[in-house]
Design an enzyme around this catalytic site. Structure first.
Site, PDB file in Angstrom:
ATOM      1  N   LYS A  13     -24.945 -32.351 -44.530  1.00 54.42           N
ATOM      2  CA  LYS A  13     -24.385 -33.457 -45.319  1.00 54.42           C
ATOM      3  C   LYS A  13     -23.316 -32.968 -46.290  1.00 54.42           C
ATOM      4  O   LYS A  13     -22.224 -33.525 -46.357  1.00 54.42           O
ATOM      5  CB  LYS A  13     -25.494 -34.177 -46.118  1.00 54.42           C
ATOM      6  CG  LYS A  13     -26.620 -34.729 -45.289  1.00 54.42           C
ATOM      7  CD  LYS A  13     -27.613 -35.501 -46.143  1.00 54.42           C
ATOM      8  CE  LYS A  13     -28.366 -34.657 -47.152  1.00 54.42           C
ATOM      9  NZ  LYS A  13     -29.306 -33.672 -46.570  1.00 54.42           N
ATOM     10  N   ARG A  88     -33.189 -41.138 -51.308  1.00 57.27           N
ATOM     11  CA  ARG A  88     -34.130 -40.317 -50.551  1.00 57.27           C
ATOM     12  C   ARG A  88     -35.459 -41.024 -50.354  1.00 57.27           C
ATOM     13  O   ARG A  88     -36.352 -40.471 -49.714  1.00 57.27           O
ATOM     14  CB  ARG A  88     -34.385 -39.028 -51.324  1.00 57.27           C
ATOM     15  CG  ARG A  88     -33.778 -37.786 -50.680  1.00 57.27           C
ATOM     16  CD  ARG A  88     -34.110 -36.637 -51.603  1.00 57.27           C
ATOM     17  NE  ARG A  88     -33.986 -35.340 -51.060  1.00 57.27           N
ATOM     18  CZ  ARG A  88     -32.922 -34.551 -51.190  1.00 57.27           C
ATOM     19  NH1 ARG A  88     -31.835 -35.008 -51.749  1.00 57.27           N
ATOM     20  NH2 ARG A  88     -32.950 -33.324 -50.734  1.00 57.27           N
ATOM     21  N   ARG A 125     -28.647 -19.857 -45.462  1.00 58.13           N
ATOM     22  CA  ARG A 125     -27.625 -20.494 -46.321  1.00 58.13           C
ATOM     23  C   ARG A 125     -27.493 -19.740 -47.644  1.00 58.13           C
ATOM     24  O   ARG A 125     -28.486 -19.277 -48.212  1.00 58.13           O
ATOM     25  CB  ARG A 125     -28.035 -21.945 -46.605  1.00 58.13           C
ATOM     26  CG  ARG A 125     -27.082 -22.669 -47.552  1.00 58.13           C
ATOM     27  CD  ARG A 125     -27.232 -24.152 -47.473  1.00 58.13           C
ATOM     28  NE  ARG A 125     -28.398 -24.653 -48.203  1.00 58.13           N
ATOM     29  CZ  ARG A 125     -28.668 -25.949 -48.325  1.00 58.13           C
ATOM     30  NH1 ARG A 125     -27.887 -26.859 -47.766  1.00 58.13           N
ATOM     31  NH2 ARG A 125     -29.738 -26.344 -48.985  1.00 58.13           N
ATOM     32  N   ARG A 158     -30.458 -20.251 -52.809  1.00 59.93           N
ATOM     33  CA  ARG A 158     -31.157 -21.219 -53.652  1.00 59.93           C
ATOM     34  C   ARG A 158     -32.658 -20.932 -53.615  1.00 59.93           C
ATOM     35  O   ARG A 158     -33.205 -20.564 -52.583  1.00 59.93           O
ATOM     36  CB  ARG A 158     -30.902 -22.637 -53.132  1.00 59.93           C
ATOM     37  CG  ARG A 158     -29.603 -23.219 -53.641  1.00 59.93           C
ATOM     38  CD  ARG A 158     -29.253 -24.510 -52.958  1.00 59.93           C
ATOM     39  NE  ARG A 158     -30.352 -25.454 -52.818  1.00 59.93           N
ATOM     40  CZ  ARG A 158     -30.215 -26.678 -52.322  1.00 59.93           C
ATOM     41  NH1 ARG A 158     -29.024 -27.098 -51.936  1.00 59.93           N
ATOM     42  NH2 ARG A 158     -31.241 -27.485 -52.210  1.00 59.93           N
ATOM     43  N   ARG A 169     -39.921 -29.149 -47.722  1.00 60.22           N
ATOM     44  CA  ARG A 169     -38.830 -30.124 -47.857  1.00 60.22           C
ATOM     45  C   ARG A 169     -38.695 -30.948 -46.580  1.00 60.22           C
ATOM     46  O   ARG A 169     -38.414 -32.146 -46.636  1.00 60.22           O
ATOM     47  CB  ARG A 169     -37.510 -29.400 -48.177  1.00 60.22           C
ATOM     48  CG  ARG A 169     -37.479 -28.885 -49.618  1.00 60.22           C
ATOM     49  CD  ARG A 169     -36.423 -27.830 -49.816  1.00 60.22           C
ATOM     50  NE  ARG A 169     -35.080 -28.355 -49.756  1.00 60.22           N
ATOM     51  CZ  ARG A 169     -34.002 -27.607 -49.509  1.00 60.22           C
ATOM     52  NH1 ARG A 169     -34.128 -26.323 -49.267  1.00 60.22           N
ATOM     53  NH2 ARG A 169     -32.814 -28.160 -49.494  1.00 60.22           N
TER      54      ARG A 169
HETATM   55  P1  AMP Z   1     -30.642 -31.158 -52.271  1.00 61.79           P
HETATM   56  O1  AMP Z   1     -29.612 -30.252 -52.851  1.00 61.79           O
HETATM   57  O2  AMP Z   1     -30.117 -32.509 -51.953  1.00 61.79           O
HETATM   58  O3  AMP Z   1     -31.369 -30.534 -51.108  1.00 61.79           O
HETATM   59  O4  AMP Z   1     -31.739 -31.386 -53.424  1.00 61.79           O
HETATM   60  C1  AMP Z   1     -32.492 -30.318 -53.952  1.00 61.79           C
HETATM   61  C2  AMP Z   1     -33.764 -30.845 -54.609  1.00 61.79           C
HETATM   62  O5  AMP Z   1     -33.425 -31.738 -55.683  1.00 61.79           O
HETATM   63  C3  AMP Z   1     -34.656 -31.682 -53.696  1.00 61.79           C
HETATM   64  O6  AMP Z   1     -35.523 -30.887 -52.897  1.00 61.79           O
HETATM   65  C4  AMP Z   1     -35.405 -32.530 -54.718  1.00 61.79           C
HETATM   66  O7  AMP Z   1     -36.415 -31.789 -55.368  1.00 61.79           O
HETATM   67  C5  AMP Z   1     -34.333 -32.838 -55.753  1.00 61.79           C
HETATM   68  N1  AMP Z   1     -33.576 -34.079 -55.410  1.00 61.79           N
HETATM   69  C6  AMP Z   1     -32.274 -34.170 -55.020  1.00 61.79           C
HETATM   70  N2  AMP Z   1     -31.920 -35.445 -54.789  1.00 61.79           N
HETATM   71  C7  AMP Z   1     -33.034 -36.188 -55.012  1.00 61.79           C
HETATM   72  C8  AMP Z   1     -33.326 -37.572 -54.911  1.00 61.79           C
HETATM   73  N3  AMP Z   1     -32.397 -38.471 -54.526  1.00 61.79           N
HETATM   74  N4  AMP Z   1     -34.592 -37.985 -55.218  1.00 61.79           N
HETATM   75  C9  AMP Z   1     -35.528 -37.103 -55.623  1.00 61.79           C
HETATM   76  N5  AMP Z   1     -35.335 -35.781 -55.715  1.00 61.79           N
HETATM   77  C10 AMP Z   1     -34.090 -35.316 -55.428  1.00 61.79           C
END
Ligand code: AMP
Length: 215
Positions: A13, A88, A125, A158, A169
């Site tokens: 994404k 999400r 990554r 990360r 996840r």
């Molecule tokens: P991402 O970089 O999008 O993979 O997000 C990393 C982490 O941030 C996720 O595993 C969640 O813990 C938190 N997070 C990001 N976006 C959301 C969302 N829309 N709702 C809830 N938690 C989020």
């Protein structure tokens, strides 16, 4: 142009969003990036979110919806945006619809990638801790000194890209986020792309889908 990029963690994404955002000069809005910045800055939001993010769980809908309401009110969103990593959950999707009213989301692109590919992608990554630029040890390795060529930030793995957290996840994605596919299908807004296709093919497919919105 108001778009949502949907897909499991590691589906591409963020990488694909950069392509369209540059082309149409619209912001990429990533709740993950916003939360990571809050953690780095030691903000109250970051203190609340850190442990949840490290375990691969989801930050509460109320917090996230509040964060997005503030972000989407910023002037740079006037010409549109790509939402990456939000919504999400079904509650977040309903919150977004309520927030946007008649100027709602036009198109939802779902990047579909087999789980095996995702696991390999995420554990290899690497990410710039400052600007979020994405590298991959196999397909797009970072410079040997791990200094980001764009911003000079440090390139890291990360905390949540380790195998145990990635598996969690993916479970959370299946349980909480995958139902959004049906939600947007019902609204006739969903388009599904193969996220493991060659990059130029993905770009072409995205171009074909979004060009009518830019007119
Ligand atoms: P991402 O970089 O999008 O993979 O997000 C990393 C982490 O941030 C996720 O595993 C969640 O813990 C938190 N997070 C990001 N976006 C959301 C969302 N829309 N709702 C809830 N938690 C989020």
């Amino acid at each position: 142009m108001r778009l949502i990029f949907l897909g499991a963690p590691g589906a591409g994404k963020g990488t694909q969003a950069v392509y369209l955002c540059e082309k149409y000069a619209i912001p990429q809005i990533s709740t993950g990036d916003m939360l990571r910045k809050a953690v780095q800055d030691g903000a109250e939001l970051g203190r609340q979110a850190k442990a949840i993010m490290e375990s691969g769980g989801l930050v509460s809908d109320d917090i996230i919806i509040g964060l997005m309401r503030e972000r989407l009110a910023q002037p740079d969103c006037g010409r549109g945006y790509i939402l990456d990593g939000f919504p999400r959950t079904l509650a977040q999707a309903a919150g977004l619809d309520a927030m946007l009213g008649k100027d709602g989301i036009q198109l939802v692109l779902l990047f579909d990638v087999p789980e095996k590919v995702i696991l390999a992608r995420l554990t290899s990554r690497r990410t710039c801790s400052q600007c979020g630029k994405i590298f991959n040890m196999i397909s797009n390795p970072p410079p040997a000194d791990l200094v980001c060529p764009d911003c000079g930030g440090r390139i890291i793995q990360r905390d949540d890209d380790t195998e145990a957290t990635v598996l969690n996840r993916l479970r959370v994605y299946e349980e909480k986020t995958a139902p959004l596919k049906g939600y947007y299908e019902k609204q006739n807004k969903l388009a599904i792309l193969r996220g493991d296709a060659p990059l130029d093919q993905i770009h072409r497919e995205m171009d074909d889908l979004v060009a009518p919105l830019a007119r």
